[in-house]
Design a protein around this motif. Structure first.
Motif, mmCIF file in Angstrom:
data_model
loop_
_atom_site.group_PDB
_atom_site.id
_atom_site.type_symbol
_atom_site.label_atom_id
_atom_site.label_comp_id
_atom_site.label_asym_id
_atom_site.label_seq_id
_atom_site.Cartn_x
_atom_site.Cartn_y
_atom_site.Cartn_z
ATOM 1 N N ASP A 224 1.381 -1.393 0.261
ATOM 2 C CA ASP A 224 0.186 0.041 -0.069
ATOM 3 C C ASP A 224 0.418 1.187 -0.062
ATOM 4 O O ASP A 224 0.323 2.429 -0.021
ATOM 5 N N GLY A 225 2.145 0.935 0.116
ATOM 6 C CA GLY A 225 2.998 2.244 -0.249
ATOM 7 C C GLY A 225 3.650 2.942 0.954
ATOM 8 O O GLY A 225 4.192 3.851 1.050
ATOM 9 N N GLY A 226 2.920 2.218 2.368
ATOM 10 C CA GLY A 226 2.974 2.672 3.472
ATOM 11 C C GLY A 226 4.425 1.795 4.088
ATOM 12 O O GLY A 226 5.684 1.594 3.257
ATOM 13 N N ALA A 227 4.909 2.310 5.057
ATOM 14 C CA ALA A 227 5.856 2.348 6.086
ATOM 15 C C ALA A 227 6.585 0.585 6.477
ATOM 16 O O ALA A 227 7.406 0.182 5.975
ATOM 17 N N ALA B 274 14.005 -16.898 -7.242
ATOM 18 C CA ALA B 274 12.914 -15.836 -6.638
ATOM 19 C C ALA B 274 12.845 -14.683 -7.757
ATOM 20 O O ALA B 274 13.843 -13.937 -7.208
ATOM 21 N N ARG B 275 12.314 -14.458 -8.488
ATOM 22 C CA ARG B 275 11.676 -13.319 -8.667
ATOM 23 C C ARG B 275 10.493 -12.314 -7.915
ATOM 24 O O ARG B 275 9.784 -13.219 -7.333
ATOM 25 N N ILE B 276 10.486 -10.777 -7.884
ATOM 26 C CA ILE B 276 9.297 -10.549 -7.050
ATOM 27 C C ILE B 276 8.341 -9.321 -8.565
ATOM 28 O O ILE B 276 9.010 -9.229 -8.975
ATOM 29 N N THR B 277 7.225 -10.237 -8.171
ATOM 30 C CA THR B 277 6.693 -8.747 -8.417
ATOM 31 C C THR B 277 5.590 -7.925 -7.921
ATOM 32 O O THR B 277 4.817 -8.445 -6.599
ATOM 33 N N VAL B 278 5.985 -6.679 -7.436
ATOM 34 C CA VAL B 278 5.335 -6.268 -6.368
ATOM 35 C C VAL B 278 3.793 -5.533 -7.242
ATOM 36 O O VAL B 278 3.948 -4.682 -8.256
ATOM 37 N N LEU B 279 2.510 -5.297 -6.283
ATOM 38 C CA LEU B 279 1.336 -5.367 -7.049
ATOM 39 C C LEU B 279 0.936 -4.156 -5.939
ATOM 40 O O LEU B 279 0.368 -4.430 -4.277
ATOM 41 N N HIS B 280 0.326 -3.420 -6.323
ATOM 42 C CA HIS B 280 -0.453 -2.566 -5.699
ATOM 43 C C HIS B 280 -1.778 -1.991 -6.129
ATOM 44 O O HIS B 280 -2.181 -1.634 -7.460
ATOM 45 N N VAL B 281 -2.845 -2.412 -5.044
ATOM 46 C CA VAL B 281 -4.338 -2.574 -5.889
ATOM 47 C C VAL B 281 -5.285 -0.398 -5.225
ATOM 48 O O VAL B 281 -4.845 -0.528 -4.209
ATOM 49 N N CYS B 282 -5.751 -0.706 -6.524
ATOM 50 C CA CYS B 282 -6.114 0.666 -6.248
ATOM 51 C C CYS B 282 -7.867 0.881 -5.813
ATOM 52 O O CYS B 282 -7.956 -0.680 -6.771
ATOM 53 N N ALA B 283 -8.561 1.391 -5.588
ATOM 54 C CA ALA B 283 -9.775 1.582 -5.062
ATOM 55 C C ALA B 283 -10.049 2.414 -6.177
ATOM 56 O O ALA B 283 -10.015 3.516 -6.078
ATOM 57 N N PRO B 284 -11.890 1.475 -6.112
ATOM 58 C CA PRO B 284 -12.256 1.996 -7.459
ATOM 59 C C PRO B 284 -12.853 4.079 -6.762
ATOM 60 O O PRO B 284 -13.090 3.853 -5.923
ATOM 61 N N LEU B 285 -13.329 4.633 -7.248
ATOM 62 C CA LEU B 285 -13.898 6.116 -6.925
ATOM 63 C C LEU B 285 -15.528 5.780 -6.672
ATOM 64 O O LEU B 285 -16.082 5.227 -7.601
ATOM 65 N N HIS B 286 -15.906 5.980 -5.904
ATOM 66 C CA HIS B 286 -17.015 6.056 -5.406
ATOM 67 C C HIS B 286 -17.527 7.607 -4.758
ATOM 68 O O HIS B 286 -16.758 8.337 -3.607
ATOM 69 N N SER C 288 -1.008 7.062 -11.161
ATOM 70 C CA SER C 288 0.180 7.662 -10.993
ATOM 71 C C SER C 288 0.820 7.117 -9.805
ATOM 72 O O SER C 288 1.904 6.774 -9.264
ATOM 73 N N VAL C 289 -0.038 7.599 -8.684
ATOM 74 C CA VAL C 289 0.449 7.683 -7.291
ATOM 75 C C VAL C 289 0.565 6.094 -7.299
ATOM 76 O O VAL C 289 1.647 5.618 -6.410
ATOM 77 N N ALA C 290 -0.549 5.469 -7.636
ATOM 78 C CA ALA C 290 -0.529 3.518 -7.433
ATOM 79 C C ALA C 290 1.244 3.217 -8.403
ATOM 80 O O ALA C 290 1.850 2.523 -7.535
ATOM 81 N N HIS C 291 1.974 3.583 -9.126
ATOM 82 C CA HIS C 291 2.737 3.733 -9.823
ATOM 83 C C HIS C 291 3.719 3.884 -9.211
ATOM 84 O O HIS C 291 4.687 2.526 -8.649
ATOM 85 N N ALA C 292 3.800 5.208 -8.356
ATOM 86 C CA ALA C 292 4.766 5.734 -7.738
ATOM 87 C C ALA C 292 4.859 4.267 -6.562
ATOM 88 O O ALA C 292 6.166 4.324 -6.411
#
Length: 154
Positions: free
Chosen positions: A11-14, A32-44, A66-70
């Motif tokens: 989630d990008g946190g500490a 092994a290799r790593i895939t970093v996943l960030h899940v965005c919440a849809p706008l409501h 933009s924030v999620a990719h960063a």
């Protein structure tokens, strides 16, 4: 058991920034290799006059991506600095734990390594824990990486 592809949700946190270090060390030690996943919440949103908000959804989507990719790239860069091959993945989903479980399955990951935010007791019960939900629903092993005692991530 030999791991070849580790999914690391963030989630990008500490806690995630701290937990990527032992995850990267594990990945490097087993090749092994790593895939970093960030899940965005849809706008409501709810509005009395929805027509006034027509520009909001596209603007939010651009900002959110933009924030999620960063966030994902910051964690991936930390993994790469430990000599590990690392990709990033950003998805939009209502339920983060489901997105994590689905990403592990669809990307052929054989381990999910997650940071724990250390919520316990009533806070975990009331707020819910994505880590607990992933543990309950994942078909692959889940490694929970807790921040060290006294860490700023706690």
């Amino acid at each position: 058991m030999m791991f070849t592809h580790i999914l690391f949700p963030t989630d990008g946190g500490a806690p995630s920034l701290e937990a990527i270090v032992p995850c990267a060390q594990l990945a490097r030690s087993v090749g092994a290799r790593i895939t970093v996943l960030h899940v965005c919440a849809p706008l409501h949103f709810v509005a009395m006059r929805p027509a006034l908000l027509t520009d909001m959804a596209p603007l939010y989507a651009v900002h959110r991506r933009s924030v999620a990719h960063a966030c994902a790239e910051q964690v991936a860069a930390a993994a790469r600095s430990h000599g590990v091959t690392c990709d990033t993945l950003v998805v939009e989903h209502e339920l983060p734990y489901q997105a994590i479980v689905e990403a592990a399955r669809s990307h052929g990951c054989d381990l999910v390594a997650m940071a724990s935010h250390g919520l316990g007791g009533w806070r975990a019960l009331l707020i819910g824990s994505e880590t607990h939900k992933v543990l309950a629903h994942s078909a692959v092993p889940v490694l929970v990486l807790r921040p060290p005692a006294g860490s700023a991530a706690r």
